[in-house]
Write a protein that holds these residues in place. Structure first.
Motif: not given
Length: 392
Positions: A226-243
């Motif tokens: 009933l499903i398929s999986t989606v691959t993100p363009p890239k993963k973000l693990t740093s330089n993220l905004y907190e709020d």
């Protein structure tokens, strides 16, 4: 309680807000905790898990109830405070009240207040940062000697103590009532789901909306069909905004949003709602806005044309054994059986809308509970002298 009903002292051991009748009552007194309590640690007794006999009485540890046992050793309201394995920072529920019949193990200090109420003592111990009094590292511990030395600031007036305790008690009652309302809604949804979805091994639910009562049996298929999986363009693990930032970054944590980003090149499109499953936490969320993936450990799931995303989400939440049945891995989730009505009849949409509306009510009630807790915290910060980190 309005700000206009109290004065705002500017110096000394006095709170920022004070009831009118105590504006001229002078500074508060500072005393070591050992002078304000009788410590009943000699009455507590640990019971190993193998030796516990299940029963109706709460079995308390450092941070609250850890089990229920067949006997009790206390039958009075007392204040418990974590000795080891607890949190000791400001507003980290360092202390809590136990009442009725209960048992306490050797991981919590047992305090019987003298000259002030248990509500007042709990509030003061919750507010202050006790971490400077913690010794050792494996595990860290609040020893009896250090416990007795913790400085506690209280009003000299018995009437002022009583007034503050009554104010906090009334807020506690509101918070408890709101928590009960939230729990009742969650229980109602759980019971409704048990009727709206077929029981294990069956293909017709016990409760159907009137227009679908003659619609026949539901279909059966494994999740992977009933499903398929989606691959993100890239993963973000740093330089993220907190709020800040326009788009959430999603990981497998309980809150599932680990930060925010403006990076449009990392976005997963949400033309239809997507499900996000945490491989190690078993957290399942439904997302209806563009987002970026954070660290590894989540699977992004897109429902096919046979199932509404919201219906599949609610069905997977309904798993009678709970998310643990997925064995913390997506490969097991894919083998789960889903029983579902034909999407063209509209029954899926009706069930999903019903349960989603309950989710919205639950979220609103949870927000009200959080608001009450925040209000109490803010009020405590004004009703008591500002707690500096106590020095060991």
């Amino acid at each position: 309680m309005s700000d206009s009903s109290m004065n705002e002292p500017t110096s000394g051991l006095v709170p920022r807000l004070r009831f009118p009748e105590f504006r001229e009552a002078g500074e508060w007194e500072e005393k070591p905790l050992g002078k304000l309590c009788e410590i009943l640690n000699n009455r507590r007794q640990p019971i190993t898990s193998n030796n516990r006999v299940s029963g109706p009485y709460p079995y308390y540890g450092a941070s609250g109830i850890v089990d229920y046992v067949a006997d009790f050793i206390f039958d009075e309201r007392l204040v418990l405070m974590g000795e080891d394995g607890a949190k000791w920072g400001a507003f980290e529920k360092t202390a809590f009240i136990a009442e009725g019949k209960y048992w306490v193990n050797n991981h919590a200090h047992v305090l019987k207040p003298r000259g002030l109420s248990d509500v007042l003592l709990e509030a003061i111990l919750t507010m202050i940062d006790v971490s400077p009094y913690i010794t050792g590292a494996a595990p860290p511990k609040l020893t009896l000697g250090k416990l007795k030395k913790i400085p506690i600031t209280v009003p000299a007036s018995v009437l002022e103590k009583q007034k503050i305790a009554a104010c906090l008690s009334s807020l506690d009652a509101l918070i408890a009532a709101q928590a009960d309302k939230l729990d009742a809604l969650k229980t109602h949804k759980k019971g409704l789901m048990q009727q709206l979805f077929p029981r294990e091994g069956e293909t017709v639910p016990r409760l159907r909306f009137p227009e679908f009562r003659e619609a026949g049996e539901w279909n059966t298929k494994l999740v992977k069909g009933l499903i398929s999986t989606v691959t993100p363009p890239k993963k973000l693990t740093s330089n993220l905004y907190e709020d800040e930032g326009r788009f959430p970054v999603i990981d497998q944590s309980q809150s599932y949003i680990c930060g925010w980003t403006d990076d449009e090149e990392a976005l997963v499109s949400c033309d239809v709602p997507l499900l996000v499953f945490g491989d190690h936490t078993c957290v399942l969320k439904i997302v209806d806005q563009p987002f970026a993936q954070g660290a590894d450990g989540i699977k992004i799931i897109k429902a096919n044309r046979e199932v509404e995303p919201a219906f599949l989400y609610q069905y997977l939440l309904h798993n009678p054994v709970g998310m643990e049945s997925y064995k913390r891995h997506f490969s097991t989730l894919k083998e789960k059986i889903v029983v579902y009505p034909d999407i063209n009849t509209g029954e899926q949409q009706k069930i999903a809308a019903c349960l989603s509306s309950l989710d919205a009510l639950i979220a609103a009630q949870a927000d009200k509970l959080d608001a009450l807790k925040t209000h109490k915290k803010g009020l405590m910060q004004q009703l008591f002298p500002s707690p500096e980190a106590v020095a060991a």
